[in-house]
Design a protein around this motif. Structure first.
Motif, short mmCIF file in Angstrom:
data_model
loop_
_atom_site.label_atom_id
_atom_site.label_comp_id
_atom_site.label_asym_id
_atom_site.label_seq_id
_atom_site.Cartn_x
_atom_site.Cartn_y
_atom_site.Cartn_z
N SER A 1 3.02 10.50 -13.55
CA SER A 1 3.38 10.26 -12.15
C SER A 1 2.71 11.32 -11.27
O SER A 1 2.36 12.41 -11.74
CB SER A 1 4.89 10.33 -11.96
N LEU A 2 2.58 10.98 -10.00
CA LEU A 2 2.00 11.92 -9.03
C LEU A 2 2.85 13.18 -8.95
O LEU A 2 2.32 14.30 -8.94
CB LEU A 2 1.92 11.24 -7.66
N SER A 3 4.17 13.01 -8.92
CA SER A 3 5.07 14.17 -8.81
C SER A 3 4.85 15.14 -9.97
O SER A 3 4.78 16.36 -9.78
CB SER A 3 6.53 13.72 -8.81
N GLU B 1 4.85 4.70 -7.41
CA GLU B 1 5.46 5.92 -7.96
C GLU B 1 6.93 5.63 -8.25
O GLU B 1 7.71 5.38 -7.33
CB GLU B 1 5.32 7.06 -6.94
N TYR C 1 7.46 7.22 4.19
CA TYR C 1 6.19 7.50 3.52
C TYR C 1 5.00 6.85 4.24
O TYR C 1 4.02 7.51 4.54
CB TYR C 1 6.23 7.04 2.07
N CYS C 2 5.09 5.53 4.48
CA CYS C 2 3.91 4.81 4.99
C CYS C 2 4.02 4.45 6.46
O CYS C 2 3.08 3.91 7.03
CB CYS C 2 3.66 3.56 4.16
N HIS D 1 -3.50 5.10 6.04
CA HIS D 1 -2.41 5.70 6.81
C HIS D 1 -2.86 6.84 7.72
O HIS D 1 -3.03 6.64 8.91
CB HIS D 1 -1.34 6.16 5.80
N GLN D 2 -3.06 8.04 7.16
CA GLN D 2 -3.37 9.21 7.96
C GLN D 2 -4.49 10.04 7.32
O GLN D 2 -4.69 9.99 6.10
CB GLN D 2 -2.12 10.11 8.09
N LYS E 1 -2.61 5.34 -2.06
CA LYS E 1 -1.29 4.87 -1.61
C LYS E 1 -0.81 5.65 -0.38
O LYS E 1 -0.90 6.89 -0.35
CB LYS E 1 -0.26 5.01 -2.74
N GLU E 2 -0.28 4.92 0.57
CA GLU E 2 0.17 5.54 1.82
C GLU E 2 1.46 6.33 1.58
O GLU E 2 2.40 5.80 0.99
CB GLU E 2 0.37 4.45 2.88
N GLY E 3 1.47 7.56 2.00
CA GLY E 3 2.65 8.41 1.83
C GLY E 3 2.61 9.24 0.55
O GLY E 3 3.51 10.04 0.31
N ALA E 4 1.57 9.08 -0.27
CA ALA E 4 1.48 9.84 -1.53
C ALA E 4 1.51 11.36 -1.31
O ALA E 4 2.20 12.07 -2.05
CB ALA E 4 0.24 9.42 -2.32
N LEU F 1 7.03 16.89 -1.58
CA LEU F 1 8.45 16.95 -1.95
C LEU F 1 8.63 17.49 -3.37
O LEU F 1 9.70 17.97 -3.72
CB LEU F 1 9.09 15.55 -1.83
N PHE G 1 -6.85 -0.38 9.47
CA PHE G 1 -6.86 0.37 8.21
C PHE G 1 -7.54 1.74 8.36
O PHE G 1 -7.57 2.51 7.41
CB PHE G 1 -7.58 -0.43 7.13
N ARG H 1 0.82 -1.21 0.00
CA ARG H 1 0.00 0.00 0.00
C ARG H 1 0.86 1.27 0.00
O ARG H 1 0.33 2.37 -0.06
CB ARG H 1 -0.91 0.02 1.23
N CYS H 2 2.17 1.10 0.13
CA CYS H 2 3.06 2.28 0.19
C CYS H 2 3.19 2.91 -1.19
O CYS H 2 3.24 2.22 -2.21
CB CYS H 2 4.43 1.87 0.71
N VAL H 3 3.30 4.23 -1.22
CA VAL H 3 3.43 4.96 -2.49
C VAL H 3 4.68 4.54 -3.26
O VAL H 3 4.72 4.62 -4.49
CB VAL H 3 3.39 6.49 -2.23
N ARG I 1 3.10 12.98 0.87
CA ARG I 1 4.49 13.37 1.15
C ARG I 1 5.28 13.48 -0.15
O ARG I 1 6.08 14.39 -0.35
CB ARG I 1 5.16 12.36 2.10
N VAL I 2 5.04 12.55 -1.06
CA VAL I 2 5.68 12.61 -2.38
C VAL I 2 5.27 13.90 -3.09
O VAL I 2 6.10 14.60 -3.69
CB VAL I 2 5.31 11.37 -3.22
#
Lengths: 142, 311
Positions: B89-91, A111, A132-133, B133-134, B110-113, B119, B166, A105-107, B115-116
């Motif tokens: 890409s997301l970026s 990406e 990230y996750c 995630h959050q 996606k977890e952490g997206a 950045l 979750f 599930r991590c980006v 943050r990407v």
């Protein structure tokens, strides 16, 4: 077995037996150009068996990730046939592209081109957290 | 008084200090008291909403917040209608959007997206939920609601029930509340849906915060100051059998409410499926729709703070 001492270079001693090849891989040294001796399963008073790595003529390699592979190893920098510096390894606070996140599930799983960054959470349990996750992994289990 | 949050990101609740959160809540209080005074604060400003996952209230809440501040909104509500469908890409998407907008809100599976995204640009980025995630703006909503009901935060025994593994709102809520003194948590979930290790170890154990992990809601109801119910989220499961087996594990109804204190707050991030019986809605302790309204006000405060137009 006798392997000559080196005049200049790095000797990584007390590597856990069986981990020598992994250490060599992490150091990313071009073994097609450089002189490298990997001694496996040598007798050790401290550990019973150990691996030893000798790298000739190189003294400035990045040892950050080495603590992650085996922080019990000792690193001696050799100059003019004598040990000029001893480096005590420890687990790095942050590693980039050394541990790869396995959380589907991590980006990082979708990406492309982003670095896999992990932060040390607990030195005793050798646990790292994905930037990230937040997934936690044990350094030895990566 | 400025909040000092201009140009910052909100990716997870710990991005803001307790004092910064308090500034934000005071601003939200002022918006609730006199929303008309803020009707033009964002005139000429543009908010981008990048929703890679379905959302009703979070997206509407952000859009309503920006429109009520006099600003405008661009964005997409499902990725197939954007260049994401072409494989961007997301970026790259975020870098492009930053050429047009002043602020971006991102929801992503996606977890952490987020943050990407943060950045990739200097534009402030708000995480509107990333996978399991959050969900920090839901936490702002939750904390504002508790604070307004109780007059402050801290010294509370909070029960969190349902999908704690979750449920991203739960992770953000526990993280944020763990910084207030005298907190205690009752974590009520099936074994399969217990809180992730990083919350247990890094937040609760490291912070020395007392918590109990229990299976039965009834066992802890009488001692709770607030009960935070969550939905067992179908989309977070890898297999449907597990979902069907666990989805009705914890249902709050009038009978269970009889075990609760007369002033226990019932909170829920919504949407609800069946984990709170409709009969509970009439109970004055049920605050979840009030929470949804507070969500818009606290997002108005957040948008103003990140754009530096709160004065």
């Amino acid at each position: 077995m006798v392997i000559d001492s080196i005049a200049k270079g790095i000797v990584i001693d007390h590597i856990r037996a069986g981990y020598g090849m992994k250490v060599l891989e992490y150091l990313n040294i071009d073994t097609g150009v450089n002189t490298v001796a990997l001694i496996m399963n040598a007798a050790s008073k401290k550990h019973g068996r150990k691996d030893v790595l000798k790298i000739e003529n190189i003294t400035d390699i990045d040892l950050t990730a080495l603590g992650l592979v085996d922080h019990s190893a000792t690193v001696n920098i050799i100059e003019n046939h004598v040990i000029s510096r001893k480096i005590k390894l420890r687990l790095p606070d942050k590693v980039t592209n050394v541990i790869m996140c396995r959380n589907p599930r991590c980006v990082t799983s979708s990406e492309s081109g982003i670095p896999h960054v992990f932060h040390l959470v607990d030195e005793a349990s050798e646990e790292y957290r994905c930037e990230y996750c937040d997934d936690i992994v044990r350094a030895g289990a990566r | 008084m400025p909040t000092g949050l201009k140009g910052r990101n909100l990716l997870e609740p710990m991005d803001f200090s307790v004092d910064e959160m308090e500034c934000l809540f005071r601003l939200a209080d002022r918006v609730i008291e006199a929303p008309e005074q803020y009707a033009d604060r964002c005139r000429g400003r543009l908010l981008a909403t990048l929703f890679y996952e379905p959302s009703t209230r979070t997206r509407f809440s952000f859009e309503a917040a920006m429109l009520r501040l006099g600003g405008q909104v661009i964005g997409f509500s499902e990725p197939n209608s954007s260049s994401v469908a072409k494989g961007e890409s997301l970026s790259d998407t975020v870098r492009t959007v930053a050429c047009y907008a002043d602020l971006a809100v991102i929801r992503h599976p996606k977890e952490g997206a987020p943050r990407v995204a943060a950045l990739a640009t200097d534009m402030p980025v708000i995480n509107a939920g990333d996978g399991g995630h959050q969900h920090p703006t839901q936490t702002l909503t939750d904390l504002l609601t508790i604070r307004r009901e109780r007059g402050g935060l801290g010294g509370l025994n909070i029960g969190v029930c349902g999908d704690l593994r979750f449920g991203r709102t739960v992770h953000s809520l526990i993280k944020a509340l763990s910084r207030y003194p005298g907190m205690r948590f009752a974590l009520i979930s099936p074994e399969e849906l217990m809180i992730p290790e990083y919350v247990r170890k890094e937040v609760l154990q490291k912070g020395g915060i007392p918590f109990d992990e229990v299976r039965m809601l009834q066992d802890v109801m009488p001692g709770l100051d607030a009960l935070y119910m969550t939905r067992v989220q179908k989309e977070r499961f890898f297999n449907e059998e597990d979902y069907i087996r666990l989805k009705d594990s914890y249902i709050l109804d009038a009978e269970k409410m009889r075990l609760a204190r007369p002033d226990m707050m019932v909170l829920h991030p919504l949407p609800r499926v069946n984990e709170i019986a409709v009969e509970v809605d009439a109970d004055p302790r049920a605050l979840y729709f009030k929470q949804a309204r507070n969500g818009m006000f606290v997002r108005m405060a957040l948008i103003m703070a990140l754009l530096g137009v709160e004065r």
